[in-house]
Each structure stands twice: as C-alpha cells, then as structure tokens.
Design an enzyme around this catalytic site. Structure first.
Site, PDB file in Angstrom:
ATOM      1  CB  CYS A 415      -1.182  -0.138   1.219  1.00 57.35           C
ATOM      2  SG  CYS A 415      -0.206   0.019   2.969  1.00 57.35           S
ATOM      3  CG  HIS A 459      -4.381   0.816   4.142  1.00 53.11           C
ATOM      4  ND1 HIS A 459      -3.726  -0.080   3.091  1.00 53.11           N
ATOM      5  CD2 HIS A 459      -5.172   1.562   3.356  1.00 53.11           C
ATOM      6  CE1 HIS A 459      -4.426   0.244   1.948  1.00 53.11           C
ATOM      7  NE2 HIS A 459      -5.113   0.945   2.297  1.00 53.11           N
ATOM      8  CG  ASP A 475      -6.980   2.937  -0.543  1.00 51.17           C
ATOM      9  OD1 ASP A 475      -5.609   2.540  -0.761  1.00 51.17           O
ATOM     10  OD2 ASP A 475      -7.313   1.995   0.363  1.00 51.17           O
TER      11      ASP A 475
END
Length: 665
Positions: A415, A459, A475
């Site tokens: 991520c 994250h 995202d």
C-alpha cells in the site's frame, strides 16, 4: 532451645520453594534467559541441601554468586531499562536467599519480598491470564507464610494451603467492595518507567517497505467499541498521521504547530460515536476513524492532553507509554478543507526537481491525455494501477529513484508504494496531494461487540485536494487489490510466508475457522471485558455508580461502603468467635462423653473422683451383660492414654466398643 524454636519445618522449606517458583513464573515472558536458568540452579542447590546431600554454602561461595549476578545485571540492563533491571535484581536476590532458608527469620524475608515481586507482574503484562497467575502466586505465598509458623517437628504439606484459603476467602468480598466504590487512583502499571522495550507500529516517516514490514506482526494496535452499528468494512479507515513532505524517497510529517486550527470539516452524514482503547506506542499519535469531528473532542472525550492537529490527526502532548482510553465522533461522509491557502498549495505540490524523472515524464504524458482535467487524470492513474500492477507483501528492493523503479520496472508493491507513487504523480501535475498513514479494516468480535485492529492492518492511502470538493480520500490500493479493503489481511495473506513472520506459530494461523476461531474470539472478548471493566474501571466507575445509587452524595457513598463492609466483617467475627468457643475434641473423647451422659440419664453417673476403670467395674455389677465390653473398653482406654504401645488400630477398636455399649443401653 530458642534456636530450635526459630527453626522451620522441612515442609515449610518446600513451601518456600513453591512460593518462589510461583512468583517467578509470570516474569518468564520478559526476563533474559540466563535469569531463569540461574533460578533453576539455585532451586536445585536448595533441594540438594534439603535432601542432606550438600551442606549450606560457605560465605565465600555466597559472595561469588552475588558478584556473578551483579555482573550479569550490569551487562544485561542499562539506565533505560531501570524497571526490568530492578525487578530482575529482586528475583535474583530471592533465588540467592533460597540458600539461606533455615530459620524463620530467613523464610519471612523471602516471603515478604515474594509478595512484592508478585505484584510487579502487572508492570509488564495486564492480561486476564496474568491476573490469574498472580492470584495463584499470592495464594501459594500465603501458604508458605502459614507453613513458617507450624511446628518444626510436624511435616504437613496440606494444612498451610487450606489455611491460606481460609485467610484469603473473607478478603474477596471486601476487595470487590473497595474496588467498586473506592475512589480510583492511577494504577501502578500506568506509569511506564522502562523505555527500552521495542514497540511495533507506524513511524514518523514512510519509505517503501516500512508499512509492509508491519504485516509480520500480529500485535494488537487498538480496539474500538461503537455506540451503535459499526461502519461497513470499506469505510473502516483509521487515521493516524499525514505525510506531506517528500525528499525523493521518503515521506515525512510537516512541522505543523499544534496550536494551528484544524482544517474545516463539514459532516455530510450522521456521526459514529465510539470509544478507542489504544495500546502503548511509545509515540505521540492517536487513532481516529476517518474523519474525526471537533465536537467529540471539544466535549472532553479524549482528555486535555490530546489535541486535533491542522491535518485533523490526533496527537498527545506526552509520549503514550501506557494503554489509552478515549471517546470520539467521526463522520464517514464529509467535506474537508474546502479552502486551500497559497502556502498550503505550495507545500502539497512540492517535489524535488530531479526526483524520479521517468515517472515525472509518465505523469506529464497521462496529464495531457486527460486534457489536464484532474478527475480524468485520477481515473487514468487508477486504471493504470488496476491493469499493470500487483499487490504483494514481498516487493523487490528499490534504490534511489524508487518510484521510477516501482512504476516502470517492478510494478509490484504494497500500500505505501501505491499511495506514495500516486501522491507523487498528482503533485507533479500541480494537484495538491498527501499520504495518510493509519490502519484499515479490523476483526469484529461478536462476543463483546468490538473491533480489533492489529499491526498487520496498517495501511496507507492518498488524499487529493480538488477544487470545490476539498480533500478527497483516494485509495489506489483498492484499484489494484479491492479485496484488501473488503477483506482482512488475515484472510487475504493467510498462506503467505511473510504474513505474521515474526510469530509463525501464532494462534491466528491455526484458528481461522471452526471451533478454534470461536474459542479465540471468546477468549479475546473476555480479555477485552477484563481490560474495560477491571483495568480501566476508573473510566466507568462514576456512570456505573450513578446507575446503581442514583445521584451520588456523601451519605449514600458511606452507606454503600459501610453496610456491606459491616456484614462481611460481622460474618468474619462470628466465624472466629464460633471457632474459639467450640473446643475441638478427639472422636474417642466425644463418643465417650456421649456414653457417660447416657449412663447418667439411666441413673448410673460417674463420680468425679472415679477413674474410668473403677467406673466400668461398678457398671459391670449393674449391667452384667456388658461386663466383658466394659472391662475391655477400660483396658484399651488406659493403654491409649498412658501406654506406649498405642496404635490407630487400638483407637478404632476402642471407638467401636464405646459405640457398641452406647447402642446396648
């Protein structure tokens, strides 16, 4: 004679060893390996002395052992590990004291220090199972204390433990009463003195590979209790920090003053109200559901030492060295920072001119293809990530121009790779962007109704500022691997060797379904209730007492405390007086007493000056049918009381004769 009176029994020595083991076992989870080995060696030495194979060591041997332990402590601990070093010193001192246990004075010293060492367990661990171990340790140390005062000539291993139960049992209701009603003070374990212990979690900076390393750990980050229904998994973004500066490889937080007002927030949905129980981080940041509202903070939900920063993250004014509890409100649909100053626009579009030139060229190409429209450009980037990129826990190593290598060569990452590259490409075309670090998802526990976030849930995502919309959460990981947002990493990477690599035998690996999963969730739920209603009871006490007692006032508090306490203390006093009043009789004496009372009722009383043998002779004249039994009973009684050949068989025979005579009357 005095020395003999101070000597303890062999059973008491064994109880001292048991007490020592009981208080040391809970500390095994943190102590350096050589300390338990040294303790085992001292126990073995004391057992050899106890069996008579060795004699007590000479003072020179004791001095050598003291020097060895002192050297070990100096080499193992430093000034930053004062707490663990001090407790280790106490444990080692107890182990050395085992070699001196002979008199009552030595045993009492060991026992009193053992009580203190047992309580220090909570400085390192406050789980429910640790409390159970500590209770067992206190019980066994109390049994050791009872054994010290028993007759040195008497070998009784069971009696001290029974007495320990009897001593501690009346204290339980008083303990509960004081716990429920007495004003709360900060517990001992809330003061964290040892700052040397490593803490796994997010950091002030983010470089490729940093967040993915957290997937190696299943350590708990925080737990959340919602007042109502929790948000769906796709909305469970937990904001911790905002990275707004980029040096070409690493993202970091800007030096924003805590006194700056937070960016404006317009909630567009009903807020979620919730409580967070956060574990120690050794840092200043706190966690909040994206996006935290000022109203929940202004109401005092998180305390006076915690503030809302310019980027709407929460920070504590002091380092978080103990578990934190705080309440918040958050809106999942919102409009954030609709106005952006020129200084902020410059900050959020700044990148090093020579950084990642190939990615800069690629972003210019896509920008022109999107007709320089921000929304179209963002869609182009997300489509590119979706088509060409792979989500993995084992991204390849990257050098200086890490984004160039990620975007144009490897195209495999975690991520932080996606969020960092996405923000860089937005900034390169003049769109303000920043990276947000925190957690996403969580495991729902149905037994206690809370959400559990672990370190592997860490994250990173991107926020872009768009004209007329303000800061918008984007995202890019969801474009590459949407299952990461909808599922937990535990499900997604259960078979990946890098996942939870720090603890390959973790119960999480073997309890993903079925009965083991239910058992794990039930235990974690019970442990959460322990944290909330026992360790953090001071946060729940006032409301709970109001529900029980109504409006609190001094009179009601005094009555609530004194009435139950009086009942408990009255019961204790009654049991003690009753035990004092009742004379403990031998079964033979009790049976003989009942027989004499029955004969007196029959008109044949025993005279005060008459021996039992003379009395039985006189009885034989009155009752010839019992003459043989009476004669034998008198003979056995005389042998039992004054003879040297008494045995348990004689006692049982005498008791049987007395009862037989009683039935014949």
């Amino acid at each position: 004679m005095k020395q003999h009176a101070q000597q303890i029994s062999r059973a008491a020595v064994v109880w001292q060893l048991v007490a020592f083991v009981a208080v040391v076992v809970p500390h095994l989870i943190w102590m350096p390996y050589w300390i338990p080995l040294f303790c085992v060696a001292m126990i073995a030495c004391r057992l050899m002395i106890h069996s008579g194979r060795w004699s007590f060591p000479h003072w020179s041997v004791k001095l050598l052992l003291v020097l060895i332990t002192a050297a070990g402590l100096l080499l193992t601990f430093d000034k930053q590990s004062l707490l663990s070093g001090t407790v280790s010193l106490l444990v080692l001192a107890l182990s050395l004291k085992l070699l001196e246990i002979y008199h009552r004075r030595d045993a009492l010293v060991l026992i009193y220090v053992a009580y203190f060492v047992a309580t220090t367990t909570f400085l390192f661990e406050q789980e429910m199972w640790m409390a159970l171990l500590c209770f067992i340790a206190i019980l066994l140390v109390t049994a050791a204390l009872n054994s010290v005062w028993q007759d040195p000539q008497r070998v009784d291993y069971k009696r001290p433990l029974v007495q320990s139960f009897r001593v501690l049992l009346p204290s339980v209701p008083l303990m509960l009463l004081l716990f429920l009603l007495f004003p709360r003070i900060e517990p001992l374990w809330s003061v964290q003195l040892d700052r040397s212990a490593a803490v796994t979690g997010l950091s002030d900076t983010m470089a490729p590979g940093d967040v993915s390393q957290l997937t190696r750990s299943a350590a708990m980050a925080f737990r959340v209790v919602f007042d109502g229904e929790p948000p769906p998994p796709a909305q469970r973004y937990w904001r911790a920090m905002v990275y707004s500066q980029f040096d070409g490889r690493q993202w970091s937080q800007a030096s924003l003053l805590l006194s700056q007002p937070a960016e404006s927030l317009t909630p567009l949905s009903e807020p979620f109200e919730y409580q967070i129980i956060q574990e120690r981080t050794g840092r200043n940041w706190l966690f909040a559901l994206d996006m935290p509202m000022s109203s929940g903070i202004a109401s005092g939900g998180i305390g006076n030492d915690k503030v809302l920063t310019r980027t709407r993250t929460l920070e504590s004014k002091s380092v978080i060295e103990s578990r934190q509890h705080y309440r918040l409100q958050s809106s999942s649909v919102y409009q954030l920072g609709i106005d952006l100053s020129d200084d902020e626009r410059a900050r959020y579009t700044r990148i090093p001119a020579s950084s990642n030139p190939r990615t800069q060229a690629l972003s210019e190409q896509l920008w022109q293809a999107a007709d320089q429209q921000p929304e179209r450009y963002i869609d182009e980037l997300l489509n590119l990530f979706n088509r060409e990129f792979t989500y993995t826990l084992q991204p390849p190593r990257m050098e200086q121009h890490s984004i160039d290598q990620f975007m144009l060569e490897h195209q495999r990452g975690f991520c932080e790779h996606f969020a960092g590259a996405f923000a860089f490409m937005l900034r390169n075309v003049g769109i303000p962007a920043r990276v947000v670090g925190g957690y996403q998802g969580g495991e729902w526990n149905p037994y206690q109704g809370y959400l559990l976030l672990r370190q592997y849930d860490a994250h990173a995502w991107t926020e872009a500022w768009l004209e007329g919309e303000g800061w918008v959460r984007i995202d890019p990981t969801a474009a590459v691997a949407p299952q990461r947002i909808e599922q937990s990493l535990e499900t997604l990477f259960a078979d990946d060797p890098e996942f939870m690599a720090d603890n390959p035998v973790s119960a999480l690996r073997v309890s993903r379904s079925g009965l083991l999963l239910q058992m794990r969730l039930y235990y974690e739920g019970a442990n959460f209730a322990w944290h909330r209603w026992v360790l953090h009871y001071q946060g729940e006490q006032e409301q709970l007492l109001r529900n029980w007692l109504g409006d609190l006032n001094p009179l009601r508090m005094i009555l609530a405390l004194m009435i139950p306490a009086s009942l408990v203390l009255g019961w204790v006093a009654w049991t003690q007086l009753r035990q004092t009043a009742v004379t403990r009789r031998d079964p033979v004496d009790q049976a003989l007493h009942r027989l004499l009372e029955r004969l007196a009722q029959k008109g044949i009383p025993r005279h005060p000056e008459e021996s039992l043998q003379s009395y039985c002779v006189r009885l034989a004249e009155e009752r010839p049918d019992l003459s043989n039994q009476l004669r034998q009973m008198a003979l056995l009684d005389e042998t039992q009381r004054y003879g040297q050949n008494s045995s348990p068989e004689h006692r049982r025979e005498l008791l049987g004769l007395i009862r037989a005579c009683h039935k014949s009357l």
